[in-house]
Design a protein around this motif. Sequence first.
Motif, PDB file in Angstrom:
ATOM      1  N   MET A   1       0.820  -1.027  -0.253  1.00 11.60           N
ATOM      2  CA  MET A   1      -0.238   0.163   0.397  1.00 11.60           C
ATOM      3  C   MET A   1       1.217   1.105  -0.125  1.00 11.60           C
ATOM      4  SD  MET A   1      -3.405   1.213   2.554  1.00 11.60           S
ATOM      5  CE  MET A   1      -2.351   1.980   4.016  1.00 11.60           C
ATOM      6  N   GLU A  20      -9.988   5.162  -7.725  1.00 11.20           N
ATOM      7  CA  GLU A  20      -9.044   4.541  -8.827  1.00 11.20           C
ATOM      8  C   GLU A  20      -8.114   4.005  -7.469  1.00 11.20           C
ATOM      9  OE1 GLU A  20      -9.242   1.641 -11.290  1.00 11.20           O
ATOM     10  OE2 GLU A  20     -10.608   2.653 -10.926  1.00 11.20           O
ATOM     11  N   LEU A  21      -7.579   4.709  -7.243  1.00  7.60           N
ATOM     12  CA  LEU A  21      -6.342   4.549  -6.446  1.00  7.60           C
ATOM     13  C   LEU A  21      -6.768   3.851  -4.941  1.00  7.60           C
ATOM     14  CD1 LEU A  21      -4.786   8.170  -6.554  1.00  7.60           C
ATOM     15  CD2 LEU A  21      -3.462   6.037  -7.524  1.00  7.60           C
ATOM     16  N   GLN A  22      -7.566   4.227  -4.419  1.00  6.17           N
ATOM     17  CA  GLN A  22      -8.312   3.471  -2.846  1.00  6.17           C
ATOM     18  C   GLN A  22      -8.789   1.908  -3.696  1.00  6.17           C
ATOM     19  OE1 GLN A  22     -11.025   5.501  -1.282  1.00  6.17           O
ATOM     20  NE2 GLN A  22      -9.842   7.429   0.496  1.00  6.17           N
ATOM     21  N   ASN A  23      -8.826   1.533  -4.258  1.00  4.42           N
ATOM     22  CA  ASN A  23      -9.766   0.168  -5.060  1.00  4.42           C
ATOM     23  C   ASN A  23      -8.251  -0.681  -5.620  1.00  4.42           C
ATOM     24  OD1 ASN A  23     -12.436   0.637  -4.986  1.00  4.42           O
ATOM     25  ND2 ASN A  23     -12.463   1.276  -6.849  1.00  4.42           N
ATOM     26  N   HIS A  24      -7.376   0.208  -5.530  1.00  2.00           N
ATOM     27  CA  HIS A  24      -5.863  -0.225  -5.726  1.00  2.00           C
ATOM     28  C   HIS A  24      -5.206  -0.899  -4.385  1.00  2.00           C
ATOM     29  CE1 HIS A  24      -7.015   0.176  -9.490  1.00  2.00           C
ATOM     30  NE2 HIS A  24      -5.705  -1.292 -10.189  1.00  2.00           N
ATOM     31  N   GLY A  25      -5.858  -0.146  -3.205  1.00  2.00           N
ATOM     32  CA  GLY A  25      -4.878  -0.607  -2.018  1.00  2.00           C
ATOM     33  C   GLY A  25      -4.150   1.004  -1.420  1.00  2.00           C
ATOM     34  N   ASN A  26      -4.763   1.424  -1.793  1.00  2.00           N
ATOM     35  CA  ASN A  26      -3.672   3.271  -1.421  1.00  2.00           C
ATOM     36  C   ASN A  26      -4.452   3.714  -0.942  1.00  2.00           C
ATOM     37  OD1 ASN A  26      -1.218   3.031  -3.576  1.00  2.00           O
ATOM     38  ND2 ASN A  26      -2.955   2.845  -5.144  1.00  2.00           N
TER      39      ASN A  26
END
Length: 64
Positions: A1, A20-26
């Motif tokens: 992350m 989109e960034l949160q969906n990739h775990g950020n």
Amino acid sequence: MAKILTIEDDALTAREIVIELQNHGNEVDCVADGREGLNKALHGDYDGWSADTQPVQTPVAANR
């Protein structure tokens, strides 16, 4: 992350980028202008950042 700073003045675009960034775990912080972005970047512990480009003003120019 990763912890990412996003600088985007358009609310709808900012929301899409953050999701989109949160969906990739950020972990994401989002600000609406270059001056605030520069301040957060200088005082935060970010792994990266994203910003739209402005031909007239950059985050550095906004801080002058």
